[in-house]
Design a protein around this motif. Sequence first.
Motif, PDB file in Angstrom:
ATOM      1  N   ASP A 196       0.835  -1.206   0.000  1.00  0.00           N
ATOM      2  CA  ASP A 196       0.000   0.000   0.000  1.00  0.00           C
ATOM      3  C   ASP A 196       0.866   1.252   0.000  1.00  0.00           C
ATOM      4  O   ASP A 196       0.570   2.223  -0.702  1.00  0.00           O
ATOM      5  N   ILE A 197       1.923   1.231   0.794  1.00  0.00           N
ATOM      6  CA  ILE A 197       2.798   2.406   0.833  1.00  0.00           C
ATOM      7  C   ILE A 197       3.481   2.608  -0.519  1.00  0.00           C
ATOM      8  O   ILE A 197       3.501   3.709  -1.063  1.00  0.00           O
ATOM      9  N   VAL A 198       4.021   1.540  -1.076  1.00  0.00           N
ATOM     10  CA  VAL A 198       4.718   1.669  -2.364  1.00  0.00           C
ATOM     11  C   VAL A 198       3.781   2.244  -3.423  1.00  0.00           C
ATOM     12  O   VAL A 198       4.148   3.160  -4.165  1.00  0.00           O
ATOM     13  N   ILE A 199       2.568   1.740  -3.448  1.00  0.00           N
ATOM     14  CA  ILE A 199       1.615   2.190  -4.468  1.00  0.00           C
ATOM     15  C   ILE A 199       1.054   3.570  -4.135  1.00  0.00           C
ATOM     16  O   ILE A 199       1.092   4.485  -4.966  1.00  0.00           O
ATOM     17  N   ASN A 200       0.566   3.744  -2.926  1.00  0.00           N
ATOM     18  CA  ASN A 200      -0.162   4.984  -2.621  1.00  0.00           C
ATOM     19  C   ASN A 200       0.748   6.187  -2.409  1.00  0.00           C
ATOM     20  O   ASN A 200       0.327   7.323  -2.596  1.00  0.00           O
ATOM     21  N   THR A 248       7.550 -11.837  -7.697  1.00  0.00           N
ATOM     22  CA  THR A 248       8.221 -10.554  -7.515  1.00  0.00           C
ATOM     23  C   THR A 248       7.477  -9.688  -6.502  1.00  0.00           C
ATOM     24  O   THR A 248       6.287  -9.845  -6.283  1.00  0.00           O
ATOM     25  N   ARG A 249       8.257  -8.789  -5.866  1.00  0.00           N
ATOM     26  CA  ARG A 249       7.668  -7.776  -4.988  1.00  0.00           C
ATOM     27  C   ARG A 249       8.353  -6.459  -5.296  1.00  0.00           C
ATOM     28  O   ARG A 249       9.584  -6.411  -5.384  1.00  0.00           O
ATOM     29  N   LEU A 250       7.594  -5.407  -5.435  1.00  0.00           N
ATOM     30  CA  LEU A 250       8.143  -4.104  -5.820  1.00  0.00           C
ATOM     31  C   LEU A 250       9.365  -3.751  -4.975  1.00  0.00           C
ATOM     32  O   LEU A 250       9.331  -3.838  -3.744  1.00  0.00           O
TER      33      LEU A 250
END
Lengths: 490, 490
Positions: B18-22, B159-161
Amino acid sequence: MGQKIATRSKDYSQWYNDIVINADLAEHSDVRGCMVIKPYGFGIWEAMKDALDKMFKETGHVNAYFPLFIPKSYLSKEANHVEGFAKECAVVTHYRLKNDPDGKGVIVDPDAKLEEELIVRPTSETIIWNTYKKWIRSYRNLPILVNQWANVVRWEMRTRLFLRTAEFLWQEGHTAHATKEEAIEETERMLDVYATFAEEFMAMPVIKGIKSESERFAGALETYCIEALMQDGKALQAGTSHFLGQNFAKAFDVKYATKEGGQEYVWATSWGVSTRLMGALIMMHSDDNGLIVPPKLAPQQVVMVPIYKSEEQLNGVAEVADKLKEEFKAKGISFSFDDDDTKKPGWKFAEYELKGVPVRIAMGPRDLENGTVEIARRDTGEKNLVPLAEVANHVEYLLEEIQKNLYTKAKERLDNSITEVNSWDEFKEQIEKGGFISAHWDGTAETEQKIKEATKATIRCIPLEKKLEDGNCVLTGAPSKFRVLFARAY
Amino acid sequence: MGQKIATRSKDYSQWYNDIVINADLAEHSDVRGCMVIKPYGFGIWEAMKDALDKMFKETGHVNAYFPLFIPKSYLSKEANHVEGFAKECAVVTHYRLKNDPDGKGVIVDPDAKLEEELIVRPTSETIIWNTYKKWIRSYRNLPILVNQWANVVRWEMRTRLFLRTAEFLWQEGHTAHATKEEAIEETERMLDVYATFAEEFMAMPVIKGIKSESERFAGALETYCIEALMQDGKALQAGTSHFLGQNFAKAFDVKYATKEGGQEYVWATSWGVSTRLMGALIMMHSDDNGLIVPPKLAPQQVVMVPIYKSEEQLNGVAEVADKLKEEFKAKGISFSFDDDDTKKPGWKFAEYELKGVPVRIAMGPRDLENGTVEIARRDTGEKNLVPLAEVANHVEYLLEEIQKNLYTKAKERLDNSITEVNSWDEFKEQIEKGGFISAHWDGTAETEQKIKEATKATIRCIPLEKKLEDGNCVLTGAPSKFRVLFARAY
Ligand SMILES: [Zn+2]
Ligand SMILES: [Zn+2]
């Protein structure tokens, strides 16, 4: 060094290669078409990158990063784009190797075939516009002013270091706008940024113009460019800025909600310069003694070489170097003292000349007694004895002077290399002498093609600054309203 | 914003995503495993890159650039290396596309098959040592202290961002030395550079150590690492520095003439950190309200939000903002004034909190009257009313304070998360609680593997700072001279 380089008059092309190799700028790798950029060459590229990046940020742009790979199908989404780019690409078809059952290294694992092949990006319009589709909903999301520093690959059969390589480094700006006017403004703004960079940092005068339709970027409505003239009389396209219209927005279905509540396709630009600029920089100023780097881009601006017979003399010079180092540091001038005792001063002089270090300071026993040093400038070769107390100021002034002088000389050369030509015979004669030919053209791709086939000259650009005058096409005699610039080009 | 993010206690992994995206750091692209690093995320990466690059240069390194592609056969030249890397790679097999004869876009041209497949670099030891062979003749060419900033590809299924992606950005240092001692010194120096960077810039305390044999880099004699602890109690390897011995010199036949006239193989190191550090940074400090960025790496250090009902009030605040802007500029603090009138102050507060801007200044009508502003720090949420004349100094102090506080908090967490364990039962119980376990180990790969299978814990490192003490392996009871650190890891 002892590495002699060819002279320009004898073999221009060999001269260029000799400088690239002997000044430690770059070399061919074992991978076809891919170069190794050596630390000294990369230092110059870094200086170019830093200056450009600062200019991009000052004009409101931010950097981002997009994938190296592009799904094959994306390339075909914009019809003109695929014609221009899809052909010579590196194609990834598999994602795994395995041990050779015969024990001979590794082989491609046939079970690891990709469903859809991936293309190593030759340019990123398609993957970026596919992404912008997710970023853009309304006019509030616009403009998007994004730049990317990246490597790209365009398969090339005949390569030349920096000028044409399969892999090269570049920046590609990709912007999205609500209106056509804004997008055109951006296209022109970035052309100006490139021109300013070329002139102020590379000391390279350029002509700003737009490309004829057949020289346009694949997918663009208008391609703006800056063109420079090399010492052999050939032109080099040093940067391009494309007004893409709504082509990519339509291909990737990118619309935005207008203030008034409607839905419109987004307007696009893209613009880029690459490590090709290194080739231009090298050819712009260098001479038969080697590279000449403009001070603003020199990884090493000043070098000091001690001349000594005794340890005591060396120590004396080293003490002076220490003091100068502080003074240069305070002025933001990069300085190094070369006290390597395995090499003679003469060898060092030739080496720094070859590498194009703008200012060389030498200090010997007599200088020590007199409190002076000898300062030589790379561009003219001129030498002066300067009292120690004045060295820092003198060098600071000299660096500015060299930067200016390189530009002035190049500008004079450019101005003297533009010839107005009014007949086909004249054209054929003049093109052999090199330089730009300013001539009337009937505006057709057909004529352009015929001229190219007959003379290898292409339309470099329709200059932004042009006077309107009635004339006749140099080949067909058809009426024309203004002159365009032809040249043979890199 | 209204974009709620998951809480750490409820779903740590979702919280991270959520942090990476938002916070607009990165997103998945349509190309499997390849991410798009968005401008805000890239701004943080650029700050990290700049700081690291400066440290590399201060320790005598220069940058260069080597080809993206590696001939398949190179990978098999170093026996251990190929075992570790050859497997999951992107393989280029063709160099041309052509129009589909059925008119459906483009297909791979079967006539354009490469004789030898090219691998998109998963790391560059092989291509670089193949190049160093040409650069190194004698001890005079040594050391070579080169770094490269590049993209690399290692095919990944899950994979993970930032944490695990097929393509990622990194730097890879590759150095060549005349002696073993020098190479080991370099390996340790760069480990120290990484540790200093992590602690001083990322505010991320790390443990320095060496890897057990089975966790070593493929082709290295010794792998040094820095290990950090995330908030969920899992460890993350944040950087590695490898002593490669003469393995690559032997594989690529790179010898140098010694001072004494002999011929010796060259000694090598390599060291790297990647965009994975972004993942570590995010997880290190952020909270349930969003990202927290240490001031030294924040693309935007201070933001000012006006609170107003009338145009007049907005103008009053804007005037103050103008003055503050100058004061901050003089101090080298990045500042922006958000007067976007399509968004409410409350929305902006939440947005800047989510993005982790270290300091937020708010100014409303009453502040205008009183000549004060409200200053909020992101790390603690604490707010203060500060007179205008003191704002710049206060914020300057606050940024340092936040940087320190983030480190102190993280260091405390790390120190409290290292548990000495002396029995297998204890081990199994403790590992479920997260954190590092300091335990005796019999030194065998077999035991290491058994522990991993039973608990998913791996040996993170043998700490450089360790006390010698007699003990018994936590699994086998065999004698051991010192404790090593176990943890579950990213
Ligand atoms: Zn003077
Ligand atoms: Zn205060």
